[in-house]
Design an enzyme around this catalytic site. Sequence first.
Site, PDB file in Angstrom:
ATOM      1  N   ARG A  44       0.876  -1.279   0.132  1.00  0.00           N
ATOM      2  CA  ARG A  44      -0.055  -0.017  -0.079  1.00  0.00           C
ATOM      3  C   ARG A  44       0.827   1.520  -0.065  1.00  0.00           C
ATOM      4  O   ARG A  44       0.479   2.357  -0.584  1.00  0.00           O
ATOM      5  CB  ARG A  44      -1.026  -0.003   1.118  1.00  0.00           C
ATOM      6  CG  ARG A  44      -2.038   0.926   1.024  1.00  0.00           C
ATOM      7  CD  ARG A  44      -2.946   0.688   2.207  1.00  0.00           C
ATOM      8  NE  ARG A  44      -4.153   1.530   2.399  1.00  0.00           N
ATOM      9  CZ  ARG A  44      -4.244   2.570   3.354  1.00  0.00           C
ATOM     10  NH1 ARG A  44      -3.497   2.757   4.421  1.00  0.00           N
ATOM     11  NH2 ARG A  44      -5.202   3.622   3.375  1.00  0.00           N
ATOM     12  N   ILE A  70      -7.126   7.744  -0.162  1.00  0.00           N
ATOM     13  CA  ILE A  70      -6.910   6.152  -0.555  1.00  0.00           C
ATOM     14  C   ILE A  70      -7.940   5.597   0.543  1.00  0.00           C
ATOM     15  O   ILE A  70      -8.027   6.146   1.747  1.00  0.00           O
ATOM     16  CB  ILE A  70      -5.393   5.897  -0.409  1.00  0.00           C
ATOM     17  CG1 ILE A  70      -5.231   4.212  -0.462  1.00  0.00           C
ATOM     18  CG2 ILE A  70      -5.053   6.344   1.066  1.00  0.00           C
ATOM     19  CD1 ILE A  70      -4.036   3.834  -0.627  1.00  0.00           C
ATOM     20  N   SER A  71      -8.653   4.671   0.193  1.00  0.00           N
ATOM     21  CA  SER A  71      -9.743   4.096   1.041  1.00  0.00           C
ATOM     22  C   SER A  71      -8.988   3.480   2.308  1.00  0.00           C
ATOM     23  O   SER A  71      -7.922   2.943   2.208  1.00  0.00           O
ATOM     24  CB  SER A  71     -10.445   3.039   0.297  1.00  0.00           C
ATOM     25  OG  SER A  71     -11.352   3.841  -0.925  1.00  0.00           O
ATOM     26  N   GLN A  72      -9.730   3.376   3.316  1.00  0.00           N
ATOM     27  CA  GLN A  72      -9.246   2.325   4.557  1.00  0.00           C
ATOM     28  C   GLN A  72      -9.075   1.108   4.291  1.00  0.00           C
ATOM     29  O   GLN A  72      -9.973   0.519   3.492  1.00  0.00           O
ATOM     30  CB  GLN A  72     -10.104   2.750   5.517  1.00  0.00           C
ATOM     31  CG  GLN A  72      -9.865   2.259   6.841  1.00  0.00           C
ATOM     32  CD  GLN A  72     -11.339   2.181   7.810  1.00  0.00           C
ATOM     33  OE1 GLN A  72     -12.283   2.779   7.588  1.00  0.00           O
ATOM     34  NE2 GLN A  72     -11.196   1.343   9.028  1.00  0.00           N
ATOM     35  N   PRO A  73      -8.270   0.454   4.525  1.00  0.00           N
ATOM     36  CA  PRO A  73      -7.953  -0.991   4.156  1.00  0.00           C
ATOM     37  C   PRO A  73      -9.090  -2.113   4.536  1.00  0.00           C
ATOM     38  O   PRO A  73      -9.683  -2.827   3.740  1.00  0.00           O
ATOM     39  CB  PRO A  73      -6.783  -1.694   4.919  1.00  0.00           C
ATOM     40  CG  PRO A  73      -5.683  -0.189   4.891  1.00  0.00           C
ATOM     41  CD  PRO A  73      -7.032   0.856   5.208  1.00  0.00           C
TER      42      PRO A  73
END
Length: 223
Positions: A44, A70-73
Site C-alpha cells: 500500500r 486512499i480508502s481505509q484497508p
Amino acid sequence: MRNKLNLNGIGMTSQRTRERLLGRLMDQGINSMEVLDVIRSTPRHIFLDEALAHRAYEDVALPIGFNQTISQPYIVARMTEAIISSGSVDKVLEIGTGCGYQTAVIAQLAISVFTIERIKPLLNRAKHNLRLLGLRNIEFKHDDGSAGWEEKGPFDAILTTAAPQQIPKELLQQLAEGGRLVIPVGIDERQELQLITRQGDDFSTEILDAVRFVPLLVGQVQH
Ligand code: SAH
C-alpha cells in the site's frame, strides 16, 4: 484465481506492521483468506506520497491530493469480500480509481478490471502504480463514471468508491445476471455501504456498514 504481483525493487516496509494490519482486519470480521492474502501481499505504501508512506499499514484513509483519499484497508477488504463471496468474478467495473489501491486488490482476484476516474492526474498516477506492480488486466478511462461503461458490460461486479445520493440506474442495468454492485449511498456522515444483487429484473439490497466516502460527482471531468 490469483494474478501475481511483480514486487522487484519495491521496498518492503516492516513485516510486523503489515501483520498487525491483517490482525486488525480479522478482528473486524474479514474472514476470506483470499482477500486477506491479497491485502497482505499488496504494497500500500507505493500508492502514497513519500511523506505519508510510513502510515501505509495503518487501518485509516489517507489523503492522496486533489481533495481525495486512499480508502481505509478495512473498507477495501469489506467491499472486495462482498463481491467475491459468491464465487469467482470475471469482469469487474470500478468507479473512482483514485490512486489505484482498490484496483490493485481486485485485479488480483478477477479476470479483467475496468476502472474510471474523473481526475486525470490521479488516473495517471494509478496507471503508473499498477504497471509497476505488473498488473496488466486493467483498462482505464478518464471520464465521469456515474453512468458506468456500457460498451464493456455486463459486469459480474461493480464497485463504486465514491458515494452518490441515489444509485444511478445505469449501474444496475450493467450488472450481469447474479451480478453484484457494492456502493456507498448517501450524504456525508449518513452514508451506508450497500450490496445489491441482480436476479433477473429483481434487485435485492443488503446494508453492509455505515461508511464515509467522498461524493460521486456527476457531469464533471477534471483535466
Ligand atoms: N479507489 C480508491 C479510492 C478513491 S477515492 C482507493 O483504492 O483508495 C474516490 C475517487 O472517486 C476519487 O479519486 C474521485 O476523484 C473519484 N470520483 C468521484 N466522482 C467520480 C465520477 N463521477 N466518476 C469517476 N470517478 C469519480
